[in-house]
Design an enzyme around this catalytic site. Structure first.
Site, PDB file in Angstrom:
ATOM      1  N   LYS A 149       0.818  -1.218   0.000  1.00  0.00           N
ATOM      2  CA  LYS A 149       0.000   0.000   0.000  1.00  0.00           C
ATOM      3  C   LYS A 149       0.859   1.278   0.000  1.00  0.00           C
ATOM      4  O   LYS A 149       2.066   1.229   0.284  1.00  0.00           O
ATOM      5  CB  LYS A 149      -0.928  -0.036   1.222  1.00  0.00           C
ATOM      6  N   TYR A 195     -12.690  -1.311  -3.328  1.00  0.00           N
ATOM      7  CA  TYR A 195     -13.167  -1.417  -1.942  1.00  0.00           C
ATOM      8  C   TYR A 195     -14.676  -1.222  -1.830  1.00  0.00           C
ATOM      9  O   TYR A 195     -15.173  -0.872  -0.752  1.00  0.00           O
ATOM     10  CB  TYR A 195     -12.416  -0.415  -1.052  1.00  0.00           C
ATOM     11  N   ASN A 216      -2.015   0.189   6.689  1.00  0.00           N
ATOM     12  CA  ASN A 216      -1.453  -1.048   7.250  1.00  0.00           C
ATOM     13  C   ASN A 216      -0.581  -1.831   6.265  1.00  0.00           C
ATOM     14  O   ASN A 216      -0.494  -3.053   6.349  1.00  0.00           O
ATOM     15  CB  ASN A 216      -2.570  -1.904   7.851  1.00  0.00           C
ATOM     16  N   HIS A 264      -2.152  -5.477   1.566  1.00  0.00           N
ATOM     17  CA  HIS A 264      -3.455  -6.113   1.414  1.00  0.00           C
ATOM     18  C   HIS A 264      -3.239  -7.599   1.171  1.00  0.00           C
ATOM     19  O   HIS A 264      -2.274  -7.977   0.512  1.00  0.00           O
ATOM     20  CB  HIS A 264      -4.190  -5.514   0.213  1.00  0.00           C
ATOM     21  N   GLU A 287      -9.849  -9.989  -7.365  1.00  0.00           N
ATOM     22  CA  GLU A 287      -8.886  -8.895  -7.162  1.00  0.00           C
ATOM     23  C   GLU A 287      -7.710  -9.006  -8.138  1.00  0.00           C
ATOM     24  O   GLU A 287      -7.211  -7.989  -8.642  1.00  0.00           O
ATOM     25  CB  GLU A 287      -8.410  -8.905  -5.712  1.00  0.00           C
TER      26      GLU A 287
HETATM   27  P1  CMP Z   1      -7.527  -4.419   4.383  1.00  0.00           P
HETATM   28  O1  CMP Z   1      -7.982  -5.417   5.398  1.00  0.00           O
HETATM   29  O2  CMP Z   1      -6.447  -4.788   3.424  1.00  0.00           O
HETATM   30  O3  CMP Z   1      -8.813  -3.921   3.560  1.00  0.00           O
HETATM   31  C1  CMP Z   1      -9.722  -3.031   4.170  1.00  0.00           C
HETATM   32  C2  CMP Z   1      -8.955  -1.846   4.656  1.00  0.00           C
HETATM   33  O4  CMP Z   1      -9.694  -0.850   5.304  1.00  0.00           O
HETATM   34  C3  CMP Z   1      -7.950  -2.296   5.728  1.00  0.00           C
HETATM   35  O5  CMP Z   1      -6.983  -3.130   5.163  1.00  0.00           O
HETATM   36  C4  CMP Z   1      -7.465  -0.949   6.206  1.00  0.00           C
HETATM   37  O6  CMP Z   1      -6.573  -0.345   5.281  1.00  0.00           O
HETATM   38  C5  CMP Z   1      -8.797  -0.175   6.192  1.00  0.00           C
HETATM   39  N1  CMP Z   1      -9.402  -0.175   7.534  1.00  0.00           N
HETATM   40  C6  CMP Z   1      -9.858  -1.228   8.228  1.00  0.00           C
HETATM   41  N2  CMP Z   1     -10.335  -0.853   9.423  1.00  0.00           N
HETATM   42  C7  CMP Z   1     -10.183   0.483   9.484  1.00  0.00           C
HETATM   43  C8  CMP Z   1     -10.501   1.471  10.461  1.00  0.00           C
HETATM   44  N3  CMP Z   1     -11.084   1.141  11.624  1.00  0.00           N
HETATM   45  N4  CMP Z   1     -10.208   2.744  10.181  1.00  0.00           N
HETATM   46  C9  CMP Z   1      -9.658   3.082   8.992  1.00  0.00           C
HETATM   47  N5  CMP Z   1      -9.322   2.186   8.020  1.00  0.00           N
HETATM   48  C10 CMP Z   1      -9.589   0.909   8.269  1.00  0.00           C
END
Ligand code: CMP
Length: 138
Positions: A10, A50, A113, A116, A127
């Site tokens: 990311k 998303y 984070n 993905h 995807e």
């Molecule tokens: P991922 O699980 O790859 O895909 C969904 C994404 O939404 C997740 O990673 C984070 O990047 C984002 N995400 C999930 N939870 C939160 C949250 N509480 N606040 C902001 N972003 C979030």
């Protein structure tokens, strides 16, 4: 698409110089890279990718984050790829991720984070097809 998963490094991890470190963890764990590109999601791309999260309160923030800079997209192959890759990357929130996982090592916070990982074989196929044509997969 069994035994394949889809990943993105990311924008936060790219900005922080972690492409090499993350790819090293992925290949050391036994994943073969069968497709890979350095690219950037448009706002529309991120909204579509998303769409499943469109009702979540963080959707706008997520779309803005995922489209703000380049990413690395890749399709990975390994026995039990989806499950093993999710174990390798760790919990969504890096504060809760196990020691040695990619998110523990490289993620910024729960929103930014680092990586993905697809959550099912079906989503891995969807995807992967979002980013790659058949002739880009080796
Ligand atoms: P991922 O699980 O790859 O895909 C969904 C994404 O939404 C997740 O990673 C984070 O990047 C984002 N995400 C999930 N939870 C939160 C949250 N509480 N606040 C902001 N972003 C979030």
């Amino acid at each position: 698409m069994t035994n394949r998963t889809f990943t993105m490094i990311k924008p936060d991890a790219v900005e922080n110089g972690h492409i090499g470190g993350i790819l090293e963890k992925i290949t050391s764990a036994g994943f073969k890279i069968v497709a890979m590109k350095y690219t950037q999601l448009s706002t529309r791309d991120a909204q579509a990718f998303y769409a499943v999260h469109s009702e979540r309160p963080f959707y706008g923030e997520l779309v803005e984050f995922m489209s703000r800079g380049p990413i690395v997209a890749a399709i990975l192959e390994k026995d039990n790829a989806v499950e093993d890759f999710r174990a390798l990357i760790g919990a969504t929130n890096p504060a809760e991720a196990a020691e040695g996982t990619i998110r523990k090592l490289f993620a910024t916070n729960i929103a930014e984070n680092a990586v993905h990982g697809s959550d099912s074989d079906e989503n891995a196929a969807i995807e992967g097809a979002f980013h790659f044509s058949g002739r880009e997969i080796y």
